[in-house]
Design a protein around this motif. Structure first.
Motif, PDB file in Angstrom:
ATOM      1  N   UNK A 134       5.474  -3.442   6.401  1.00 43.00           N
ATOM      2  CA  UNK A 134       5.054  -2.094   6.792  1.00 43.00           C
ATOM      3  C   UNK A 134       3.544  -2.008   6.966  1.00 43.00           C
ATOM      4  N   UNK A 135       2.832  -3.061   6.513  1.00 45.18           N
ATOM      5  CA  UNK A 135       1.381  -3.074   6.710  1.00 45.18           C
ATOM      6  C   UNK A 135       0.573  -2.759   5.473  1.00 45.18           C
ATOM      7  N   UNK A 136       1.266  -2.580   4.331  1.00 43.53           N
ATOM      8  CA  UNK A 136       0.513  -2.139   3.148  1.00 43.53           C
ATOM      9  C   UNK A 136      -0.456  -3.203   2.635  1.00 43.53           C
ATOM     10  N   UNK A 137      -0.026  -4.478   2.633  1.00 45.63           N
ATOM     11  CA  UNK A 137      -0.954  -5.525   2.175  1.00 45.63           C
ATOM     12  C   UNK A 137      -2.104  -5.710   3.158  1.00 45.63           C
ATOM     13  N   UNK A 138      -1.807  -5.603   4.443  1.00 44.23           N
ATOM     14  CA  UNK A 138      -2.869  -5.716   5.454  1.00 44.23           C
ATOM     15  C   UNK A 138      -3.891  -4.610   5.263  1.00 44.23           C
ATOM     16  N   UNK A 139      -3.402  -3.401   4.985  1.00 42.39           N
ATOM     17  CA  UNK A 139      -4.317  -2.284   4.768  1.00 42.39           C
ATOM     18  C   UNK A 139      -5.218  -2.574   3.571  1.00 42.39           C
ATOM     19  N   UNK A 140      -4.596  -3.084   2.499  1.00 44.64           N
ATOM     20  CA  UNK A 140      -5.373  -3.398   1.296  1.00 44.64           C
ATOM     21  C   UNK A 140      -6.457  -4.427   1.616  1.00 44.64           C
ATOM     22  N   UNK A 141      -6.080  -5.426   2.426  1.00 44.18           N
ATOM     23  CA  UNK A 141      -7.023  -6.497   2.747  1.00 44.18           C
ATOM     24  C   UNK A 141      -8.110  -6.069   3.723  1.00 44.18           C
ATOM     25  N   UNK A 142      -7.908  -4.917   4.357  1.00 44.00           N
ATOM     26  CA  UNK A 142      -9.002  -4.379   5.184  1.00 44.00           C
ATOM     27  C   UNK A 142     -10.093  -3.796   4.302  1.00 44.00           C
ATOM     28  N   UNK A 143      -9.681  -3.253   3.151  1.00 44.94           N
ATOM     29  CA  UNK A 143     -10.640  -2.493   2.334  1.00 44.94           C
ATOM     30  C   UNK A 143     -11.749  -3.395   1.793  1.00 44.94           C
ATOM     31  N   UNK A 144     -11.416  -4.689   1.530  1.00 45.69           N
ATOM     32  CA  UNK A 144     -12.504  -5.600   1.123  1.00 45.69           C
ATOM     33  C   UNK A 144     -12.813  -6.637   2.211  1.00 45.69           C
TER      34      UNK A 144
END
Lengths: 253, 239
Positions: free
Chosen positions: A43-53
């Motif tokens: 769903x993209x949740x890990x990708x979103x997290x990895x954008x933050x750092x």
């Protein structure tokens, strides 16, 4: 929401010519609170997290549009030092990944990396971090032992201690308990609760009960978009979107 | 705090706190409702409009606390997924909350009758039966709340078993009321008020008994509704 620390604005992400992984994500993260991101695999949740750092940029052919600000400043601004950014935004992964060194050195590692020389300061900070991570009492008599001898749950708390030793502002947790047994999981959840008085925490999990237990705010993601974002009690007792309802009640949609 | 709280805490301190708040709130609800009932009875027996008005006004507080406790329960169910004794505690609190709110309603009813009686100067009854039954009901409600506070299934069982004696007192009181009405038609309006108040007390007795059943369920896991007290006794003794 009173004091945002991170604001994600119209963020989209794709790898090469593939379908976008994130589509126009808007999310405001509250300071010193726990935000959970839930959603199915892909769903993209890990990708979103990895954008933050900005960890996501390590993948080839990545394309990001939109913006993320930390304390009002864009993390993509040219003057931003990525190493410094990742010190301010720490991360813990699904599988505990202690370094092949002693328990003490694992926690001291980040401090040495940022140039801390004073043995006294390092010792103090290691103890303080291990205490905060609720691990001190279990390891204080064997700080020189290899980290690998610790149980999975202890290793995960060690990794959290390592992350908080460099005093980040934000902690990103990617499925921090999914490889742990239920009791170790509860310990990690309790730790998350304790840590939120000092850090802003974002936790990605496909265990929605865990999200219900630990978070103040919860975002449900589906196919790269945020479907619903609300305070956790509201989202889990009376979601506004049918897709959220279907997901958290385990129905087909 | 419940007496059972001396036992092991949860790993999640926050979950502990939430259950602790829930327990405190349901006991506070019990205390509030109990004081409403005492005040309503005093209003009637002393023919005191002021006290009656106070009860009617404070019914809002009872209702607000009912909503708050319900919300806490929903929150805990949705977010904590309680199991075993925690689950039974939350389920029992939901039901006890409902019974207590109804006790509050009955107390407000008694207060309204007190007000009517005073306003119409129907002042010549001494409410002998009401006085007797009122004391018994307040005592029973207090015991039910004690059983809850102490997680005491044995005491709860005594309350459930004692409900039939309350029903007997009620039947007796009704007889007296009817007899008095027959003897003197002019007193019927007052007696009707007494009758309604008696009925309210009898209902409160039923709610106290229900609370006893919920406490037994909470402590032992046995659902003892719709059973005779002898059956309940047997069930509690068997493991």
């Amino acid at each position: 929401m009173t004091s945002p620390i991170i604001e994600i604005a119209d963020l989209s992400l794709s790898y090469g010519a593939d379908e976008p992984v994130l589509r126009n994500v808007q999310l405001t993260l509250e300071r010193e609170s726990v935000t959970a991101i839930i959603g199915a695999s892909g769903s993209g949740k890990s990708s979103l997290l990895r954008c933050i750092n900005r960890l996501v940029e390590l993948k080839p052919q990545v394309r990001i549009t939109g913006d993320i600000t930390l304390d009002g400043q864009s993390i993509f601004a040219p003057e931003i030092d990525v190493t410094e950014l990742r010190q301010r935004i720490g991360m813990v992964f699904q599988k505990p990944n202690p370094f092949p060194m002693s328990i003490f050195e694992n926690v001291a590692y980040g401090l040495r990396l940022v140039g801390e020389k004073s043995t006294r300061v390092i010792e103090q900070r290691v103890e303080q971090s291990l205490r905060l991570a609720a691990l001190w009492d279990e390891v204080k008599d064997r700080l020189d032992s290899q980290a690998g001898i610790l149980s999975g749950g202890q290793q995960q708390r060690l990794v959290i201690a390592r992350a908080i030793a460099v005093e980040p502002e934000v902690l990103l947790l990617d499925e921090p308990a999914s490889s742990l047994d239920p009791i170790s999981t509860l310990r990690i959840e309790e730790l998350i609760y304790e840590l939120k008085s000092r850090y802003t925490i974002v936790v990605v999990t496909h265990n929605m009960q865990q999200a219900a237990r630990v978070s103040d705010w919860a975002a449900f993601m589906h196919q790269g978009s945020i479907v619903e974002y609300d305070n956790t009690t509201a989202l889990f007792t009376n979601p506004r979107e049918v897709r959220t309802e279907d997901y958290i009640t385990g129905k087909f949609s | 705090m419940f007496q059972s709280d001396q036992h092991k805490p949860h790993i999640s301190g926050q979950f502990n706190n939430e259950l602790g708040t829930l327990k405190n709130d349901i006991l506070a609800m019990g205390g509030l409702v109990e004081s409403q009932l005492s005040l309503a009875l005093n209003a009637l027996l002393e023919k005191n409009t002021e006290k009656a008005l106070q009860v009617i006004k404070r019914d809002n507080e009872v209702n607000a606390l009912e909503l708050k406790i319900d919300q806490e329960c929903a929150r805990i169910l949705a977010r904590r997924q309680p199991a075993a004794s925690d689950l039974r505690l939350v389920l029992a609190v939901i039901k006890i909350n409902m019974d207590l709110e109804r006790v509050g309603d009955e107390a407000a009813k008694i207060a309204r009758q007190a007000k009517v009686i005073v306003e119409n100067s129907l002042l010549d009854s001494q409410f002998v039966n009401l006085r007797l039954m009122g004391k018994q009901i307040i005592d029973t409600l207090r015991l039910a709340l004690d059983a809850l506070a102490r997680s005491d299934a044995q005491l709860a069982l005594e309350i459930v078993a004692g409900d039939s004696s309350i029903d007997a007192v009620y039947a007796q009181a009704m007889e007296v009321v009817v007899k008095t009405m027959r003897a003197d038609e002019s007193i019927i309006p007052v007696m009707l008020n007494e009758l309604w108040a008696l009925k309210a007390l009898e209902r409160i007795g039923d709610h106290a008994s229900n609370i006893g059943e919920h406490v037994i369920y909470m402590v032992s896991g046995h659902d003892v509704r719709h059973r005779s007290s002898a059956e309940i006794s047997n069930q509690l003794e068997s493991p």
